[in-house]
Design a protein around this motif. Structure first.
Motif, PDB file in Angstrom:
ATOM      1  N   VAL A 131       0.858  -1.099   0.041  1.00 39.92           N
ATOM      2  CA  VAL A 131      -0.012   0.053   0.075  1.00 39.92           C
ATOM      3  C   VAL A 131       0.833   1.248   0.111  1.00 39.92           C
ATOM      4  O   VAL A 131       2.090   1.126   0.434  1.00 39.92           O
ATOM      5  N   GLU A 132       0.409   2.394  -0.555  1.00 40.22           N
ATOM      6  CA  GLU A 132       0.978   3.604  -0.405  1.00 40.22           C
ATOM      7  C   GLU A 132       0.811   4.076   1.150  1.00 40.22           C
ATOM      8  O   GLU A 132      -0.162   4.062   1.800  1.00 40.22           O
ATOM      9  N   ARG A 133       2.010   4.527   1.357  1.00 36.12           N
ATOM     10  CA  ARG A 133       2.006   5.434   2.775  1.00 36.12           C
ATOM     11  C   ARG A 133       2.379   6.845   2.610  1.00 36.12           C
ATOM     12  O   ARG A 133       3.354   7.085   1.676  1.00 36.12           O
ATOM     13  N   SER A 134       1.863   7.457   3.461  1.00 38.41           N
ATOM     14  CA  SER A 134       2.590   8.900   3.496  1.00 38.41           C
ATOM     15  C   SER A 134       3.250   9.073   4.951  1.00 38.41           C
ATOM     16  O   SER A 134       2.929   8.608   5.878  1.00 38.41           O
ATOM     17  N   ARG A 135       4.389   9.816   4.704  1.00 40.96           N
ATOM     18  CA  ARG A 135       5.292  10.131   5.939  1.00 40.96           C
ATOM     19  C   ARG A 135       4.401  10.703   7.000  1.00 40.96           C
ATOM     20  O   ARG A 135       3.414  11.664   6.666  1.00 40.96           O
ATOM     21  N   PRO A 136       4.588  10.368   8.291  1.00 37.72           N
ATOM     22  CA  PRO A 136       3.819  11.222   9.279  1.00 37.72           C
ATOM     23  C   PRO A 136       4.155  12.717   9.400  1.00 37.72           C
ATOM     24  O   PRO A 136       5.019  13.235   8.959  1.00 37.72           O
ATOM     25  N   LEU A 137       3.064  13.571   9.469  1.00 36.97           N
ATOM     26  CA  LEU A 137       3.177  14.855   9.755  1.00 36.97           C
ATOM     27  C   LEU A 137       4.057  15.226  10.649  1.00 36.97           C
ATOM     28  O   LEU A 137       4.018  14.713  11.891  1.00 36.97           O
ATOM     29  N   THR A 170      -1.051  14.709  14.049  1.00 36.84           N
ATOM     30  CA  THR A 170       0.230  14.032  14.198  1.00 36.84           C
ATOM     31  C   THR A 170       0.173  12.501  14.527  1.00 36.84           C
ATOM     32  O   THR A 170       0.560  11.555  14.172  1.00 36.84           O
ATOM     33  N   LEU A 171      -0.891  12.340  15.677  1.00 33.71           N
ATOM     34  CA  LEU A 171      -0.989  10.953  15.876  1.00 33.71           C
ATOM     35  C   LEU A 171      -1.769  10.024  14.850  1.00 33.71           C
ATOM     36  O   LEU A 171      -1.234   9.011  15.056  1.00 33.71           O
ATOM     37  N   ASN A 172      -2.945  10.728  14.298  1.00 34.22           N
ATOM     38  CA  ASN A 172      -3.298   9.859  13.478  1.00 34.22           C
ATOM     39  C   ASN A 172      -2.586   9.566  12.292  1.00 34.22           C
ATOM     40  O   ASN A 172      -2.311   8.292  11.734  1.00 34.22           O
ATOM     41  N   SER A 173      -1.586  10.424  11.639  1.00 31.26           N
ATOM     42  CA  SER A 173      -0.795  10.150  10.704  1.00 31.26           C
ATOM     43  C   SER A 173       0.446   9.291  11.045  1.00 31.26           C
ATOM     44  O   SER A 173       0.545   8.299  10.216  1.00 31.26           O
ATOM     45  N   LEU A 174       0.913   9.358  12.173  1.00 29.94           N
ATOM     46  CA  LEU A 174       2.085   8.463  12.525  1.00 29.94           C
ATOM     47  C   LEU A 174       1.420   6.886  12.639  1.00 29.94           C
ATOM     48  O   LEU A 174       1.900   6.068  12.266  1.00 29.94           O
ATOM     49  N   LEU A 175       0.074   6.871  13.200  1.00 29.20           N
ATOM     50  CA  LEU A 175      -0.408   5.378  13.354  1.00 29.20           C
ATOM     51  C   LEU A 175      -0.678   4.912  11.987  1.00 29.20           C
ATOM     52  O   LEU A 175      -0.645   3.684  11.585  1.00 29.20           O
ATOM     53  N   ASP A 176      -1.427   5.849  11.144  1.00 31.32           N
ATOM     54  CA  ASP A 176      -1.360   5.176   9.691  1.00 31.32           C
ATOM     55  C   ASP A 176      -0.361   4.946   9.101  1.00 31.32           C
ATOM     56  O   ASP A 176      -0.364   3.873   8.222  1.00 31.32           O
ATOM     57  N   PHE A 177       0.648   5.621   9.175  1.00 34.77           N
ATOM     58  CA  PHE A 177       2.099   5.092   8.492  1.00 34.77           C
ATOM     59  C   PHE A 177       2.522   3.918   9.072  1.00 34.77           C
ATOM     60  O   PHE A 177       2.487   3.089   8.220  1.00 34.77           O
ATOM     61  N   LEU A 178       2.329   3.730  10.326  1.00 34.95           N
ATOM     62  CA  LEU A 178       2.708   2.118  11.031  1.00 34.95           C
ATOM     63  C   LEU A 178       1.882   1.240  10.268  1.00 34.95           C
ATOM     64  O   LEU A 178       2.165   0.197  10.026  1.00 34.95           O
ATOM     65  N   ARG A 179       0.399   1.510  10.232  1.00 34.10           N
ATOM     66  CA  ARG A 179      -0.469   0.774   9.910  1.00 34.10           C
ATOM     67  C   ARG A 179      -0.148  -0.057   8.387  1.00 34.10           C
ATOM     68  O   ARG A 179      -0.215  -0.975   8.065  1.00 34.10           O
ATOM     69  N   GLY A 180       0.152   1.155   7.495  1.00 34.80           N
ATOM     70  CA  GLY A 180       0.744   0.849   6.294  1.00 34.80           C
ATOM     71  C   GLY A 180       1.855  -0.073   6.140  1.00 34.80           C
ATOM     72  O   GLY A 180       2.104  -0.649   5.357  1.00 34.80           O
ATOM     73  N   THR A 181       2.807   0.025   6.967  1.00 38.04           N
ATOM     74  CA  THR A 181       4.071  -0.568   7.092  1.00 38.04           C
ATOM     75  C   THR A 181       3.840  -1.815   7.558  1.00 38.04           C
ATOM     76  O   THR A 181       4.557  -2.804   6.998  1.00 38.04           O
TER      77      THR A 181
END
Length: 171
Positions: A9-15, A23-34
């Protein structure tokens, strides 16, 4: 990669310069994609293998566990949704155990569905909102932070397992 394998899946770097929620949502989504990308390209045989002999952990078991963790923390404990408990009675907080019917693509699809359910729960609440589940005494901020820690810790396990399986390393 065949069509019956998990696709990256495509991931976006955390904000890095945003408000607390973003910040919290983007970090967790980055980890989920990983998590998804760590198991992408593995066959069921590889994903279900015990590639580190001293451990019973498998990539597939970790994905199954993380799906249960998403459900447990956000949908059940925080939002008090009346949905099925994610773990068997004989292993109430584990779910690393795989069933004969499990496949890696199905486990990843379940994980992604739980992440989507979690995102909806988070979007509908304030970071200061308290958990609604019986006996729960934590706010959404704590749940997000805990899931970041839990997902990151298990990504470390996935790093080791994946490298042991096929030498693949990296984010």
């Amino acid at each position: 990669m065949t069509s019956d394998q998990v696709q990256p899946v495509e991931r976006s770097r955390p904000l890095q310069a945003a408000g607390e929620r973003a910040t919290l949502n983007s970090l967790l989504d980055f980890l989920r994609g990983t998590v998804v990308n760590k198991v992408a390209g593995l066959t069921d045989e590889q994903a279900f293998s015990h590639s580190v002999p001293a451990s019973a952990l498998t990539p597939a078991g970790l994905v199954k566990h993380l799906a249960g963790t998403e459900r447990f923390w956000f949908a059940i404990d925080f939002a008090a949704q009346d949905i099925e408990w994610p773990w068997p009675d004989d292993n109430p907080h584990g779910n690393f155990v795989l069933s004969p019917d499990d496949t890696l693509p199905a486990l990843v699809a379940d994980y992604q569905a739980e992440c989507a359910r979690s995102r909806a729960v988070v979007a509908a609440a304030s970071l200061d909102d308290m958990a609604q589940g019986e006996g729960m005494n934590f706010n959404l901020r704590f749940a997000l932070t805990h899931l970041i820690e839990e997902t990151a810790r298990h990504l470390g396990h996935l790093d080791l397992l994946r490298e042991s399986i096929d030498g693949s390393t990296g984010q």
